[in-house]
Design a protein around this motif. Sequence first.
Motif, PDB file in Angstrom:
ATOM      1  N   LEU A 264      54.263  -7.831  72.323  1.00 27.73           N
ATOM      2  CA  LEU A 264      54.125  -7.280  71.009  1.00 27.73           C
ATOM      3  C   LEU A 264      53.286  -5.820  71.184  1.00 27.73           C
ATOM      4  O   LEU A 264      52.045  -5.956  71.977  1.00 27.73           O
ATOM      5  N   THR A 265      53.779  -4.868  70.696  1.00 29.86           N
ATOM      6  CA  THR A 265      53.017  -3.651  70.831  1.00 29.86           C
ATOM      7  C   THR A 265      51.821  -3.684  69.608  1.00 29.86           C
ATOM      8  O   THR A 265      52.632  -3.816  68.456  1.00 29.86           O
ATOM      9  N   VAL A 266      50.835  -3.552  69.873  1.00 34.97           N
ATOM     10  CA  VAL A 266      49.749  -3.131  68.802  1.00 34.97           C
ATOM     11  C   VAL A 266      49.115  -1.987  68.590  1.00 34.97           C
ATOM     12  O   VAL A 266      48.859  -1.437  69.680  1.00 34.97           O
ATOM     13  N   VAL A 267      49.150  -1.332  67.458  1.00 31.61           N
ATOM     14  CA  VAL A 267      48.484   0.081  67.613  1.00 31.61           C
ATOM     15  C   VAL A 267      47.588   0.055  66.371  1.00 31.61           C
ATOM     16  O   VAL A 267      47.656  -0.492  65.402  1.00 31.61           O
ATOM     17  N   GLY A 268      46.449   0.735  66.774  1.00 29.54           N
ATOM     18  CA  GLY A 268      45.151   0.945  65.765  1.00 29.54           C
ATOM     19  C   GLY A 268      45.635   1.881  64.585  1.00 29.54           C
ATOM     20  O   GLY A 268      46.492   2.817  65.028  1.00 29.54           O
ATOM     21  N   ARG A 269      44.907   1.685  63.590  1.00 27.05           N
ATOM     22  CA  ARG A 269      44.885   2.526  62.226  1.00 27.05           C
ATOM     23  C   ARG A 269      43.695   2.653  61.766  1.00 27.05           C
ATOM     24  O   ARG A 269      42.724   1.497  61.886  1.00 27.05           O
ATOM     25  N   ALA A 270      43.415   3.763  61.035  1.00 28.72           N
ATOM     26  CA  ALA A 270      41.936   3.714  60.347  1.00 28.72           C
ATOM     27  C   ALA A 270      42.128   2.957  59.263  1.00 28.72           C
ATOM     28  O   ALA A 270      41.091   2.297  58.890  1.00 28.72           O
TER      29      ALA A 270
ATOM     30  N   GLU B  18      53.030  18.828  58.057  1.00 29.04           N
ATOM     31  CA  GLU B  18      52.640  18.549  56.677  1.00 29.04           C
ATOM     32  C   GLU B  18      51.692  17.688  56.717  1.00 29.04           C
ATOM     33  O   GLU B  18      50.781  17.777  56.011  1.00 29.04           O
ATOM     34  N   ALA B  19      51.744  16.519  57.563  1.00 30.63           N
ATOM     35  CA  ALA B  19      50.623  15.483  57.662  1.00 30.63           C
ATOM     36  C   ALA B  19      50.842  14.863  58.903  1.00 30.63           C
ATOM     37  O   ALA B  19      51.960  14.612  59.396  1.00 30.63           O
ATOM     38  N   ALA B  20      49.785  14.572  59.437  1.00 22.59           N
ATOM     39  CA  ALA B  20      49.579  13.657  60.778  1.00 22.59           C
ATOM     40  C   ALA B  20      48.611  12.662  60.651  1.00 22.59           C
ATOM     41  O   ALA B  20      47.635  12.955  59.818  1.00 22.59           O
ATOM     42  N   ALA B  21      48.689  11.675  61.371  1.00 24.11           N
ATOM     43  CA  ALA B  21      47.630  10.695  61.579  1.00 24.11           C
ATOM     44  C   ALA B  21      47.622  10.243  62.817  1.00 24.11           C
ATOM     45  O   ALA B  21      48.560  10.433  63.647  1.00 24.11           O
ATOM     46  N   GLY B  22      46.502   9.919  63.429  1.00 22.40           N
ATOM     47  CA  GLY B  22      46.348   9.491  64.861  1.00 22.40           C
ATOM     48  C   GLY B  22      45.729  10.855  65.588  1.00 22.40           C
ATOM     49  O   GLY B  22      45.130  11.597  65.119  1.00 22.40           O
TER      50      GLY B  22
ATOM     51  N   TRP C 154      42.371  -5.880  54.796  1.00 19.93           N
ATOM     52  CA  TRP C 154      42.372  -4.825  56.000  1.00 19.93           C
ATOM     53  C   TRP C 154      41.461  -5.320  57.169  1.00 19.93           C
ATOM     54  O   TRP C 154      40.496  -5.824  56.881  1.00 19.93           O
ATOM     55  N   ALA C 155      41.952  -5.321  58.330  1.00 14.49           N
ATOM     56  CA  ALA C 155      41.109  -5.455  59.328  1.00 14.49           C
ATOM     57  C   ALA C 155      39.842  -4.913  59.553  1.00 14.49           C
ATOM     58  O   ALA C 155      39.865  -3.666  59.439  1.00 14.49           O
ATOM     59  N   THR C 156      38.679  -5.504  59.511  1.00 12.57           N
ATOM     60  CA  THR C 156      37.476  -4.829  59.325  1.00 12.57           C
ATOM     61  C   THR C 156      36.548  -5.344  60.327  1.00 12.57           C
ATOM     62  O   THR C 156      35.495  -4.635  60.833  1.00 12.57           O
ATOM     63  N   ALA C 157      36.777  -6.121  61.166  1.00 12.18           N
ATOM     64  CA  ALA C 157      35.905  -6.690  62.285  1.00 12.18           C
ATOM     65  C   ALA C 157      36.716  -6.852  63.559  1.00 12.18           C
ATOM     66  O   ALA C 157      38.114  -6.789  63.527  1.00 12.18           O
ATOM     67  N   PRO C 158      35.823  -6.765  64.632  1.00 16.42           N
ATOM     68  CA  PRO C 158      36.693  -7.045  65.954  1.00 16.42           C
ATOM     69  C   PRO C 158      37.318  -8.412  65.818  1.00 16.42           C
ATOM     70  O   PRO C 158      36.746  -9.329  65.204  1.00 16.42           O
ATOM     71  N   GLY C 159      38.534  -8.342  66.589  1.00 14.11           N
ATOM     72  CA  GLY C 159      39.388  -9.476  66.854  1.00 14.11           C
ATOM     73  C   GLY C 159      40.201  -9.953  65.422  1.00 14.11           C
ATOM     74  O   GLY C 159      41.065 -10.641  65.617  1.00 14.11           O
ATOM     75  N   GLU C 160      40.328  -8.959  64.468  1.00 17.94           N
ATOM     76  CA  GLU C 160      41.178  -9.130  63.460  1.00 17.94           C
ATOM     77  C   GLU C 160      42.283  -8.042  63.713  1.00 17.94           C
ATOM     78  O   GLU C 160      42.167  -7.197  64.346  1.00 17.94           O
TER      79      GLU C 160
END
Length: 160
Positions: free
Chosen positions: A108-114, A83-87, A130-136
């Motif tokens: 700590l597992t860090v996962v990216g998101r749009a 029905e819906a998917a992300a990634g 929301w993280a908008t720059a590198p390093g955030e």
Amino acid sequence: MSAVWRASRAAVKRRRLQTFVIGLVVLCSTTTALLALALLSAASGPFDKAYAKQRGAHTVATFDTTKVSQEPLARTARQPGVEAAAGPFGQAVVDIPKDWLWMAGGTLTVVGRADPAGPVDRIDLLEGHWATAPGEIVVNWSDQGSPGTALLGTELKIPG
């Protein structure tokens, strides 16, 4: 039918105490049943309702990108029944130093998101942006471990 009603009214008049007790039992039974249904309605599915509101994922899968490319992963979102998917989003394991954000340290597992409002797993940002720059990074952590200390601007230096 009128003879039946006359006989029942006569029986009620003769046995008032028994009629009152039966009426009381029926009233209590009805009240108990209604209360049970109200509690069942109030308690049924609070997790499901919150899960649906945030569009929680039913399945989270991790893939090794050395064994499968992005194209087959993207095709899984178009499979029947989805029905819906992300990634797919990138993932990294980071070594956290001791006492950062009141954590014991470790990995700590860090996962990216749009963005926080994707088609799956909506996130409510309670503080900051929301993280908008590198390093955030957006961290799902509260400042309860150290009262009076805000998380905004907390810096984590990771070797490598």
